[in-house]
Design a protein around this motif. Sequence first.
Motif, short mmCIF file in Angstrom:
data_model
loop_
_atom_site.label_atom_id
_atom_site.label_comp_id
_atom_site.label_asym_id
_atom_site.label_seq_id
_atom_site.Cartn_x
_atom_site.Cartn_y
_atom_site.Cartn_z
N SER B 131 -42.75 19.82 49.23
CA SER B 131 -42.04 19.86 47.93
C SER B 131 -42.98 20.36 46.84
O SER B 131 -42.54 21.05 45.91
CB SER B 131 -41.56 18.47 47.50
N ALA B 132 -44.26 19.99 46.96
CA ALA B 132 -45.21 20.42 45.92
C ALA B 132 -45.35 21.93 45.89
O ALA B 132 -45.40 22.53 44.80
CB ALA B 132 -46.58 19.76 46.16
N THR B 133 -45.38 22.57 47.06
CA THR B 133 -45.54 24.04 47.06
C THR B 133 -44.35 24.70 46.37
O THR B 133 -44.52 25.62 45.57
CB THR B 133 -45.68 24.61 48.49
N PHE B 134 -43.14 24.21 46.67
CA PHE B 134 -41.95 24.81 46.06
C PHE B 134 -41.85 24.47 44.56
O PHE B 134 -41.40 25.29 43.76
CB PHE B 134 -40.68 24.38 46.81
N PHE B 139 -42.31 26.50 38.97
CA PHE B 139 -42.92 26.48 37.64
C PHE B 139 -43.67 27.79 37.36
O PHE B 139 -43.65 28.29 36.24
CB PHE B 139 -43.88 25.30 37.51
N ALA B 140 -44.36 28.30 38.40
CA ALA B 140 -45.14 29.53 38.19
C ALA B 140 -44.21 30.71 37.90
O ALA B 140 -44.48 31.51 36.98
CB ALA B 140 -45.99 29.81 39.42
N GLN B 166 -30.47 36.21 30.27
CA GLN B 166 -30.61 35.90 31.70
C GLN B 166 -32.00 35.36 32.00
O GLN B 166 -32.16 34.38 32.73
CB GLN B 166 -30.37 37.17 32.54
N THR B 167 -33.01 36.02 31.43
CA THR B 167 -34.40 35.60 31.66
C THR B 167 -34.60 34.17 31.16
O THR B 167 -35.19 33.33 31.85
CB THR B 167 -35.37 36.56 30.93
N TYR B 172 -35.17 28.37 32.60
CA TYR B 172 -34.70 26.99 32.50
C TYR B 172 -34.26 26.46 33.87
O TYR B 172 -34.64 25.35 34.26
CB TYR B 172 -33.55 26.94 31.48
N ARG B 173 -33.52 27.24 34.62
CA ARG B 173 -33.03 26.79 35.92
C ARG B 173 -34.18 26.55 36.90
O ARG B 173 -34.16 25.60 37.68
CB ARG B 173 -32.05 27.81 36.53
N LEU B 174 -35.18 27.43 36.84
CA LEU B 174 -36.32 27.25 37.74
C LEU B 174 -37.12 26.00 37.36
O LEU B 174 -37.65 25.31 38.22
CB LEU B 174 -37.23 28.50 37.71
N ILE B 175 -37.18 25.72 36.06
CA ILE B 175 -37.87 24.51 35.63
C ILE B 175 -37.08 23.28 36.08
O ILE B 175 -37.67 22.28 36.52
CB ILE B 175 -38.15 24.55 34.11
N CYS B 176 -35.76 23.35 36.05
CA CYS B 176 -34.94 22.25 36.57
C CYS B 176 -35.27 21.99 38.03
O CYS B 176 -35.50 20.86 38.45
CB CYS B 176 -33.45 22.58 36.47
N LEU B 177 -35.30 23.08 38.82
CA LEU B 177 -35.59 22.95 40.25
C LEU B 177 -37.00 22.39 40.46
O LEU B 177 -37.20 21.46 41.25
CB LEU B 177 -35.44 24.31 40.94
#
Lengths: 410, 264
Positions: B131-134, B139-140, B166-167, B172-177
């Motif tokens: 989970s840490a890698t993903f 975040f990156a 979109q960006t 935001y969506r990637l930070i949620c994940l």
Amino acid sequence: MKKVLSFLRSMKFGMILLVLVIACSFAGSMIVQQRDAMEYVRRYGEDAAQLILALGLDDVFSAPYFIVLMAALCLNLILCSIVRLPRTMRAKKALISRAETAKTDTPLDEGQAGKLCAFFEKRHYSRYKAGDRIIYFKNSIGFYGSFITHFSFLLILLVGAAAVMTADVRDQTVMPGETLELEGGISIRVDSFQIVDETGLLDYASTLTVSDDIGKTVTREIRVNEPLSFEGYKIYQQTYGTAGAVRIKNLETGVSEDMKLTEACFLTLDGVSGMFYQALYPGYVTDSDGSVTLITSTSGAYTDPVYDIVSVSGGAMTPVLAFPDETLTIGNVSFTMLDPVSYPGLRIKHMNPLVLGLLYATFVLMVAGLYLCFFAAPLAVAADDDGYVILSPKTQTGLMIELEALLKEE
Amino acid sequence: MEILFFAAIVAYFAATMLQSVGAMMDRNKLTRAARAIFIAGFALHTAFTAWRGFAAGRLPLANQFEFASGFSWSAAIMGIVLYARLKQNWVMTVSMPVAFLVLSYAAFQPMEIKELMPALRSTWFALHIGSATFSYASFAIAGGLGARYLAMLKKGHADSETAMKQTDYMTYRLICLGFLLLTVVILSGAIWAEQAWSRWWSWDPKETWALITWILYAIYLHQRMRMKWQGKRMAWFAVIAVVCVLFTFAGVNKLLPGLHSYAV
């Protein structure tokens, strides 16, 4: 009072507390914790050390201000959770009634309503008719995501604190072959202890036999990651040590006894002559000139153990390096050095299984809450002949973009 | 078999270069070639990871090299999946350099295969570290998207309002994940720590910095969801927060020894 209460439950207050937790955590990770004052002087200089000690930065996470900070965070979470739940329920009802009456903001051309319908059906939206408009609805459980997340965070802090405070933890050294008695008639016997050296990776394992007073017995090996659970107790392989061993024989009576040497001591029968045990070394190196250098590191196995002892006889003290199986006779007593004995340091923890279960349930609850928050946000789309409108407590940029693209398609 | 690893770095580098040039010059042929090379690099990277896992007889995530390689692999697969779903070139423009840079960092770490330490032999190992890698990859990439947003803003791309929206949204969506996964990392780590050391939380530097990262992103999400902050401020936040992620990932291991020191 109302203003104070309103501030205490506000997000602004919550954010301030989170920033302060970051600041404390930063200090606690950068400054070494729980050392004596001289260590801080040595590391950071006298002035900085004084400041660190005065501000309690040498033990940030147990400092009163940090505990007050966590208590304030709990208070903020309690208050905002209390406020949030009825608000959430109202919002759920409000969204449905808004969907029935809200003005559409994106026009639909001829044929696009069908596309919209197919899109939402494919995504498994619920659908119902309110007058001349169709309402597509999804994720009503998502309303509770934010509440569940905040509430579970609060529970983690509270149940976690309860779990730590109600746990009975004790560290105990037990020699192989010895038995430790616990309350409630439970006994722990260390059958054996071994240090397994896997090419430099040391693994420590104890074989324990644990039994209670009604005859239930479990025999199992414990090691890191593999504690033994028995009737509410959890027994961990926590640490280890190596003790010297000696066989003392009274040459007059022929009586002998084996003893473990865990600390410096003077072994004597008459109180005058005898053997003074100083230390046990794991090995030695013979230098080119024949002199012996003792290995002082005690982190590995005792490959060539050496006893550092002093023979005391008739007022004369003679330092001696002795090896296992060597016998030293002093007066009427013989001291035969034996192979060192490695022994485990066990951690025995007793805690309420209900608290433990509750804690793990809060973990699951938090992950579920976050999932609902981020990936199951409730939303309603109301569509009629004029157009459609997206309604949701969360921004639905993703859906807006998708619908725009869908409706632009030829 | 290390040749697979270095071939993957070369492929990621070539893909990053082609993608950047293609995106700047708006040449679809170049970006298509970049994607093909990137996917080939990803296949090599996957083959290397599978080989290493097979050779080590465990999940190859036990030290800094393996974790960095896993981090890069996660960034690569996330880029590919996002592209497949969104069909947006800019997803690749950001994911490719992330995968390349993290894999290059891995190349500077000791690569020898070592026996898994006794402390790491646990059923929680895969969930906690996987989970840490993903999470870090999310975040990156989010940080990269934040940087892209700021770059677009500086260039005054008024015509690409949708692209900026979109960006911003994808950041935001990637930070949620990433936040959800980081929560899984912290909670599974707490359960594992109780199994191994009898304590859920020890304020070890790695734990403390994971918490700092978690709180930082919690602040981001609150500002975004409740205060409706968007655009420039959130883009800056996403970029700056990545520094914290990178410190938790690499800096803590090098500078702050603790219970997680075997991750070096």
